[in-house]
Write a protein that holds these residues in place. Structure first.
Motif, PDB file in Angstrom:
ATOM      1  N   ALA A 160      26.456 -14.680 -10.714  1.00  0.00           N
ATOM      2  CA  ALA A 160      24.946 -14.475 -10.159  1.00  0.00           C
ATOM      3  C   ALA A 160      24.600 -13.384  -9.487  1.00  0.00           C
ATOM      4  O   ALA A 160      24.821 -13.132  -8.100  1.00  0.00           O
ATOM      5  N   PRO A 161      24.012 -12.175 -10.192  1.00  0.00           N
ATOM      6  CA  PRO A 161      23.591 -10.819  -9.553  1.00  0.00           C
ATOM      7  C   PRO A 161      22.351 -11.402  -8.936  1.00  0.00           C
ATOM      8  O   PRO A 161      22.195 -10.563  -7.688  1.00  0.00           O
ATOM      9  N   THR A 162      21.623 -12.335  -8.853  1.00  0.00           N
ATOM     10  CA  THR A 162      20.343 -12.726  -8.091  1.00  0.00           C
ATOM     11  C   THR A 162      20.597 -14.209  -8.094  1.00  0.00           C
ATOM     12  O   THR A 162      21.395 -14.794  -8.860  1.00  0.00           O
ATOM     13  N   PRO A 163      19.810 -15.012  -7.183  1.00  0.00           N
ATOM     14  CA  PRO A 163      19.883 -16.435  -6.992  1.00  0.00           C
ATOM     15  C   PRO A 163      19.430 -17.144  -8.411  1.00  0.00           C
ATOM     16  O   PRO A 163      18.621 -16.925  -8.845  1.00  0.00           O
ATOM     17  N   LEU A 164      20.276 -18.357  -8.698  1.00  0.00           N
ATOM     18  CA  LEU A 164      20.229 -19.065  -9.722  1.00  0.00           C
ATOM     19  C   LEU A 164      19.274 -20.323  -9.469  1.00  0.00           C
ATOM     20  O   LEU A 164      18.641 -20.825 -10.257  1.00  0.00           O
ATOM     21  N   GLN A 190      20.852 -11.418   9.592  1.00  0.00           N
ATOM     22  CA  GLN A 190      21.620 -11.852   9.135  1.00  0.00           C
ATOM     23  C   GLN A 190      21.538 -12.526   7.780  1.00  0.00           C
ATOM     24  O   GLN A 190      22.277 -12.519   6.802  1.00  0.00           O
ATOM     25  N   GLU A 191      20.605 -13.272   7.739  1.00  0.00           N
ATOM     26  CA  GLU A 191      20.148 -13.944   6.367  1.00  0.00           C
ATOM     27  C   GLU A 191      19.964 -12.790   5.370  1.00  0.00           C
ATOM     28  O   GLU A 191      20.421 -12.863   4.147  1.00  0.00           O
ATOM     29  N   ALA A 192      19.485 -11.653   5.620  1.00  0.00           N
ATOM     30  CA  ALA A 192      19.074 -10.587   4.723  1.00  0.00           C
ATOM     31  C   ALA A 192      20.429  -9.917   4.163  1.00  0.00           C
ATOM     32  O   ALA A 192      20.437  -9.795   2.944  1.00  0.00           O
ATOM     33  N   MET A 216      24.709  -9.904  -0.277  1.00  0.00           N
ATOM     34  CA  MET A 216      25.773 -10.084  -0.652  1.00  0.00           C
ATOM     35  C   MET A 216      25.925 -10.818  -1.782  1.00  0.00           C
ATOM     36  O   MET A 216      26.984 -10.974  -2.638  1.00  0.00           O
ATOM     37  N   GLY A 217      24.741 -11.398  -2.271  1.00  0.00           N
ATOM     38  CA  GLY A 217      24.866 -12.370  -3.503  1.00  0.00           C
ATOM     39  C   GLY A 217      25.074 -13.691  -3.206  1.00  0.00           C
ATOM     40  O   GLY A 217      26.049 -14.184  -2.383  1.00  0.00           O
TER      41      GLY A 217
END
Length: 581
Positions: free
Chosen positions: A71-75, A115-117, A122-123
């Motif tokens: 998952a390079p980006t959120p699924l 922190q969320e960012a 980090m994926g």
């Protein structure tokens, strides 16, 4: 019936949690006709929705062996209306996907956005958050939804009620058109149907509510109490109804503080949740309920959704809910996942008709009762003592010498008396309150204690625009542009400031703000109470006295302003402005 066609990793997680059979909503989303489709689901709170969409999205997130896909980006994206609900959803998905290697990140108000960012950078496979914070990360390019395969809107009706339509549309517009979408809502109202029509393709309609009937696992009761006996009535209800955990709802932060202080002073292990607490404080309070350190939670409606405590068997409405939906959502904190629960509404005789209409609109059958008496509570305590585990358990090795010594040195009567004394000592004492039966008023009921009042002197009527001597002025954050009107401003000022109508002097409404005069001897209390109001309500701050040129017209308008149209104004304290989530 076992869970159908569940991948091994998820099946193992379900078994570890004790899930043997799916709930109706879980069974429906896993049925053959739901595979690969968008879903429009109406299901009540506590029906297992989170596990339902967690299982339904698994085919897009996991490979054949039940491991998370790269998952390079959120699924997957899950959007929830409140911080509490979003964090609860994340916790549920964490244990469900524990064996898959999937990474889950939460983005909610009240947490550190940097922190969320970093966590997003980090994926991750699944992002769970509230609309405002998710849109913020999207606008800052921290959240990339280009590869999204599933979008879930949990409690969609609540998000629309809170005014998050624009944020929801922004998020959904940023997702690929090929993604699946799951829309979960307690009811499928017109606005929900429009949202589904725009963003879903050939969605499967699933209704597990059954004509929006109230929860059958919850027993509803209602109690009449004199205004001065309300806290005592709540204490007696908590004492009569045995529950490892209970939740009491109030309208305001000040109400929460007062009730919380009364419960703690009376010997209850209690915590409070309101808008003034940070997210960490709220989380600690909820955790203390779950682990048994606290028995009672006093909360504003900020906690009406998203709190799932398995042992919560009692909900008390210390103030009337504002709508049938609020009544059902508050009550839905108990009676979850097949467990039974009790919901008790405590109100004054003057609001009985309003309570009847509210419960009729919610489809709730309620039994009216008097306040639990001290004798009834003691009788219930006796039955609980006689059936207590303490009388049936076997003594452990370390206790036997002391047990044998007590039996040898004390008579049975002495041991029994000691047991009763220690049992009663550990319990908060019930309160003596006047009994008000349904159909009577507090005046009809015999007084429970001596009360003498001097006859009131007749008071001359006073114009709302007349200034009082020595009054202090305050500035409200609403004005003519917000449809400000004394008809609804006066009750709101009294509620937020802890004062009565007679303490209010002139009200001067400007285009963007309102000036109100408060009696000098009540100004300090008013300022303290007003400063504790929720952030999404009217803000109130001290102000300078206006000049004579700003004198209002008879209806609280400034000279030259146009009268408002003869229609009922909207109270902004009840409108949707909670976009800080």
């Amino acid at each position: 019936m076992p869970f159908p066609d569940t991948v091994p990793t998820l099946a193992h997680a379900l078994a570890e949690r004790g899930y043997q059979e799916p709930t109706p909503v879980q069974e429906a989303v896993l049925a053959d006709n739901a595979r690969g489709r968008d879903l429009l689901v109406s299901a009540r709170t506590g029906s297992g929705k989170t596990v339902a969409f967690g299982l339904a999205m698994a085919s897009e997130l996991l490979d054949a062996e039940g491991k998370a896909l790269p998952a390079p980006t959120p699924l997957a994206l899950v959007i929830a209306p409140t911080r509490e609900l979003a964090l609860q959803v994340k916790n549920e998905l964490v244990w469900l996907y524990a064996g898959t290697g999937a990474r889950i990140v939460s983005c909610v108000g009240g947490m550190e956005p940097r922190q969320e960012a970093r966590a997003l950078a980090m994926g991750c496979h699944i992002v769970v958050g509230t609309p405002g914070r998710l849109c913020d990360h999207l606008s800052r390019k921290n959240l990339n939804l280009s590869g999204l395969k599933v979008a879930v809107l949990d409690e969609a009706d609540e998000m629309l009620d809170l005014g998050f339509r624009e944020e929801l549309e922004t998020m959904l517009d940023a997702t690929p058109p090929t993604r699946r979408s799951f829309l979960f809502s307690a009811t499928i109202a017109r606005e929900i149907a429009r949202l589904a029509q725009r963003y879903q393709r050939d969605a499967l309609r699933i209704d597990t509510v059954g004509d929006n009937a109230p929860h059958t696992d919850i027993e509803y009761r209602a109690i009449l109490a004199d205004q001065s006996d309300t806290i005592g009535a709540i204490i007696n209800v908590l004492r009569l109804i045995e529950s490892p955990c209970a939740m009491v709802f109030c309208h305001t932060r000040e109400g929460v503080r007062q009730l919380q202080a009364a419960l703690v002073g009376h010997g209850f292990s209690s915590v409070a949740i309101s808008g003034e607490l940070g997210q960490n404080e709220r989380s600690r309070a909820i955790e203390s309920l779950r682990n048994g350190l606290a028995r009672v939670c006093v909360a504003t409606d900020v906690a009406a959704r998203g709190i799932d405590v398995p042992s919560l068997g009692l909900v008390i409405h210390a103030s009337l809910p504002g709508s049938p939906a609020t009544l059902l959502h508050r009550s839905g904190r108990t009676g979850r996942a097949g467990r039974k629960g009790v919901c008790v509404l405590v109100t004054v005789p003057s609001k009985k008709r309003q309570a009847d209409r509210l419960m009729q609109a919610a489809g709730v059958d309620v039994a009216w009762n008097t306040v639990p008496t001290q004798d009834a509570i003691r009788e219930a305590d006796t039955e609980r003592l006689l059936t207590s585990e303490a009388l049936t358990r076997e003594s452990v090795t370390g206790e036997k010498p002391l047990v044998e010594r007590l039996v040898a040195e004390k008579t049975p009567e002495q041991l029994a008396a000691a047991l009763v004394f220690l049992w009663n000592k550990s319990l908060p004492q019930p309160v003596g309150v006047r009994a008000i039966t349904p159909g009577s008023s507090s005046r009809d009921a015999g007084p429970s204690r001596e009360r003498t009042r001097e006859p009131r002197e007749p008071r001359e009527p006073r114009e709302r625009s007349r200034e009082m001597e020595g009054g202090s002025w305050f500035k409200l954050s609403v004005g003519r542009a917000d449809k400000a009107d004394p008809k609804w401003l006066v009750p709101v000022i009294c509620r937020l400031g802890g004062i009565t109508k007679k303490d209010i002097g002139a009200i001067r409404i400007a285009p963007t703000y309102t000036l109100v005069e408060i009696a000098g001897d009540k100004a300090t209390r008013f300022a303290e109470c007003a400063s504790a109001a929720d952030a999404d309500e009217i803000t109130i701050e001290p102000a300078k006295a206006p000049s004579g040129s700003e004198a209002p017209s008879p209806r609280g308008r400034t000279p030259g302003s146009r009268p408002s149209k003869p229609r009922r104004p909207v109270d902004p304290t009840k409108s949707s402005s909670r976009k800080r989530s």
